[in-house]
Design a protein around this motif. Structure first.
Motif, short mmCIF file in Angstrom:
data_model
loop_
_atom_site.label_atom_id
_atom_site.label_comp_id
_atom_site.label_asym_id
_atom_site.label_seq_id
_atom_site.Cartn_x
_atom_site.Cartn_y
_atom_site.Cartn_z
N GLY A 643 0.71 -1.27 -0.08
CA GLY A 643 -0.05 -0.18 0.01
C GLY A 643 0.69 1.27 -0.02
O GLY A 643 0.10 2.33 -0.02
N ARG A 649 0.65 7.79 2.93
CA ARG A 649 -0.08 7.54 4.35
C ARG A 649 0.32 8.58 5.14
O ARG A 649 0.95 9.58 5.04
CB ARG A 649 0.51 6.17 4.88
CG ARG A 649 0.30 4.96 4.01
CD ARG A 649 -0.91 4.52 3.82
NE ARG A 649 -1.08 3.19 3.01
CZ ARG A 649 -1.72 2.39 3.52
NH1 ARG A 649 -2.43 2.43 4.25
NH2 ARG A 649 -2.05 1.16 2.61
N ASP A 694 -3.60 7.05 9.32
CA ASP A 694 -3.33 5.49 9.35
C ASP A 694 -2.42 4.98 10.52
O ASP A 694 -2.83 3.68 10.82
CB ASP A 694 -2.40 5.25 8.04
CG ASP A 694 -2.96 5.84 6.85
OD1 ASP A 694 -3.98 5.11 6.29
OD2 ASP A 694 -2.62 6.82 6.21
N ALA A 770 -4.02 -2.80 5.60
CA ALA A 770 -4.47 -3.16 4.12
C ALA A 770 -5.26 -4.36 4.01
O ALA A 770 -6.13 -4.53 3.01
CB ALA A 770 -3.27 -3.11 3.32
#
Length: 772
Positions: A643, A649, A694, A770
């Protein structure tokens, strides 16, 4: 069906004593006589609604057809177990005949049932009687009415020395000594008149000719018609009892002599007359003669300490036959001014017919000196308890101080190490690189010192807590050896490694402590070895089920340790060289910590060597090996940072220390991750209300609201309760990690921060997020 049987048929069966059952081919009961109904406990209507399989607990449907055929041919007889209405199971004998005539249109059986319970009991009693005769500890003899021996058990063989075959058919009078023949004539007359003789003491002869004392019992035996058929005799050998009585007399003599020369006496109290008699030492302890005590018992009681009077009077009433009671009290001897401590023990010797105590006896002794010692000891114990409590309090203060000072040192040390790590990755001059290397090495040494002090404090105050993690032991050793090769090459030393092939596979244990022990031993080997070699050898020395005992040997050709110091080498803060100009530096804590850890792993830490001859440290531990069918652990290094390429992020760092925030910012932004800083819990909550993140990096020690409470508050809000949170703290104790996990954090890292480890933990959490 009942009508088909007929009233006359019923009357005949109802007047029979046997239990009568009439059943159809499928087992349905169509008739039961009065005796059967009373036996099974059902009423007549209940019996007619039942099947024979509900009564017979051993009914065998596989053999049912064969039984039916045999019953119709010539009848059958068998034994089984029947269940009554109340659940009782009884043994019965059944006779069944198949009738060719029909009831209505169906063939039927007539069965007679006989209760075998009493027959079995009688048989069991007979069997038990036979067994008891053979195993009885007493001589057991049976003769006919002419006193001819018919039975002679094993104990009779032992008691008299004759084997059974030698005496069967002989008259019992061969056992009599000459002076007991007239006595036996009396016994014969008593038995012939049907009387029983019990516990009669006399003499009998053994095979070798000696006579001995016995206790005997005689009884006539009868058959089922009450006819006398035989006599039974039981003999008990009193030889050992007589010896015991002689020993008892001797013991009583010795006891009397001991009392005369001892420091305690005997008392004898008559309840009815209130007469008290003292033997031995009465004049010394109480100051009264026996003549004075005949009428002066109450005067003696008045000398008892008033505080003990109630207990002394209760003692008189509580003494019983079952057990001896004891009491300790103070008494003032006649003519004296100081109380003496007395220990008195007593028991009921005689009682009235109504059960009340008549006479008490017991012992007494002067325990003043002993009591004074006990009082002094109790006082000393209280002082020791107070000192122990004070020591514990001091230890708690010490532990808290060490934890706090560790936190205060780790926080600025974290800044130094992280700054040095970041600068080493920048383009700087060679001189700057050398200086950064010096900063890094010095910081690592300082970090290790702080860690050693904290680890020792934890081990001493709280014991060693072991983690249970999956790891590959061979990989751990290979990694340590790679580091050893690099360090050894810098000192121009040879390095070697041997790993037992049996060690392949995964294990459960505290891999961090194993690494810490091996790292410490290897570091010492490098420090104290100037030339030659350093080797690590690992092998399996014992396997039991899934548990494996591993032995590591760290060998070097260094300076070695003198024999005079080897007994102290695992003590804290001790070093063989303790002068101000010593060559090798260190805290002297490493080996102490290693020893405590190895003991906690059910292992050991040993030393072989001498000064000038090199050293070999032997570390042993027990680990659980994971069997092949268990799921193997995936090493963190194999996780993919998924990801990261799909958009940047966002990470929120919560820490009140500006220096830490600046350093973390450089680390995070270098990984192409957006970084936001919050300098208090309040600011963090305001930011979280407006933005989504995140991962959260959480410091623990912050003003107003610490990291634990802030995490709990975040977890309590539905929209952000799943945000991954990593604790970053200078508190490095095991319980600190447990508190973080309990508060709801997902991971934990201690300061000084290892940048690579931090990035790995962030990637791990993002990977998991993820996957969800």
């Amino acid at each position: 069906m009942d009508k088909a049987i007929g009233n006359t048929f019923k009357k005949i069966f109802d007047n029979m004593y046997d239990f009568i059952l009439i059943t159809l081919l499928d087992g349905t009961i169509v008739f039961a006589n009065r005796a059967a109904i009373e036996f099974y406990g059902y009423i007549y209507e209940e019996m007619l609604s039942m099947n024979i399989s509900q009564i017979d607990v051993k009914v065998d449907r596989d053999n049912m057809q064969m039984k039916i055929e045999r019953a119709f041919e010539h009848g059958i007889e068998f034994q089984t177990l029947d269940r009554k209405k109340d659940g009782t199971v009884v043994p019965v004998r059944v006779r069944t005949v198949g009738m060719q005539e029909k009831i209505g249109k169906q063939k039927y059986f007539i069965s007679t049932v006989q209760d075998m319970t009493n027959i079995y009991k009688t048989q069991n009693k007979a069997d038990m009687f036979d067994v008891s005769r053979s195993i009885s500890s007493e001589a057991f003899i049976i003769s006919d009415l002419d006193f001819i021996i018919k039975e002679w058990n094993h104990s009779a063989e032992v008691t008299f020395g004759y084997q059974r075959a030698e005496v069967l058919g002989k008259n019992i009078d061969f056992l009599l000594p000459m002076d007991r023949i007239k006595e036996f004539e009396y016994i014969k007359k008593e038995l012939e008149s049907g009387k029983t003789i019990q516990n009669f003491k006399t003499k009998r002869c053994r095979k070798e000719g000696s006579s001995f004392m016995v206790k005997c019992s005689y009884a006539p035996l009868y058959d089922e018609n009450s006819n006398m058929t035989s006599y039974m005799v039981m003999y008990s050998d009193l030889t050992e009892l007589e010896m015991r009585e002689e020993l008892l007399k001797e013991h009583q003599k010795r006891s009397a002599l001991a009392l005369e020369g001892g420091d305690f006496g005997i008392w004898d109290f008559d309840y009815s007359t209130k007469e008290l008699v003292l033997h031995n030492g009465s004049n010394n302890l109480f100051g009264y003669s026996n003549e004075e005590l005949v009428e002066g018992y109450e005067n003696l009681l008045q000398q008892v300490n008033p505080e003990d009077m109630e207990r002394v009077r209760s003692f008189q009433n509580e003494v019983n036959k079952e057990k001896a009671l004891a009491i300790e009290f103070c008494i003032l001897p006649k003519g004296q001014t100081d109380y003496r401590w007395v220990r008195m023990k007593g028991k009921v010797f005689d009682s009235f017919e109504n059960g009340k105590s008549k006479r008490l006896v017991g012992t007494y002794e002067d325990i003043t000196d002993k009591k004074m010692s006990e009082i002094e000891l109790e006082s000393n114990n209280k002082k020791l308890e107070m000192l122990a409590e004070e020591a514990q309090r001091a230890n708690r203060v010490k532990s808290l101080f060490i934890a706090n000072i560790s936190h205060e040192i780790r926080t600025p040390l974290n800044g130094i190490i992280m700054a040095a790590q970041l600068l080493r990755e920048e383009e700087v001059s060679d001189i700057s690189k050398d200086l950064l290397a010096l900063i890094h090495n010095a910081s690592e040494i300082l970090k290790n010192i702080v860690t050693d002090i904290l680890d020792l404090s934890k081990a001493e105050q709280e014991g060693v807590h072991l983690l249970k993690e999956k790891f590959t032991l061979v990989e751990v050793i290979r990694e340590l050896f790679r580091d050893l090769q690099i360090a050894a090459n810098q000192k121009d030393l040879d390095a070697s490694c041997y790993i037992d092939p049996q060690m392949e596979g995964e294990y459960i244990g505290d891999v961090l402590k194993i690494k810490q022990i091996l790292n410490n031993l290897l570091s010492n080997a490098l420090k104290f070895t100037e030339e030659g070699m350093i080797g690590i050898r690992a092998k399996v020395i014992e396997m039991q089920n899934n548990y494996v005992k591993i032995e590591f040997r760290i060998k070097d050709t260094g300076v070695g340790i003198g024999t005079e110091f080897q007994g102290h080498m695992f003590e804290a803060f001790t070093q063989e060289e303790e002068s101000d100009d010593k060559k090798y530096c260190g805290t002297g804590l490493g080996l102490t910590i290693c020893k405590k850890y190895s003991d906690a792993m059910e292992g050991n830490l040993l030393y072989e060597g001498d000064r000038g001859k090199g050293s070999t440290f032997i570390f042993q531990c027990i680990l659980r090996k994971i069997s092949e069918h268990e799921v193997a652990v995936v090493p963190p290094s194999q996780l993919v940072f998924a990801g990261m390429e799909n958009g940047r992020r966002k990470i929120l760092s919560v820490d009140d220390n500006i220096m830490n925030q600046e350093l973390i910012k450089h680390v995070i932004e270098k990984e192409k991750i957006n970084f936001t800083a919050a300098y208090s819990a309040k600011e963090a909550l305001e930011i979280l209300n407006n933005e989504e993140f995140d991962v959260i990096l959480m410091d623990i020690q912050m003003p107003y609201m610490n990291g634990y409470r802030l995490t709990e508050k975040i977890r309590g809000e539905k929209k952000r309760h799943n945000i991954p949170i990593i604790a970053m703290t200078a508190y490095a104790r095991l319980e600190d990690k447990e508190k973080c996990m309990k508060a709801g954090m997902d991971d934990y890292i201690t300061k000084p921060i290892d940048i690579e480890l931090l990035i790995h933990k962030i990637r791990d959490l993002l990977e998991r997020a993820a996957a969800k």
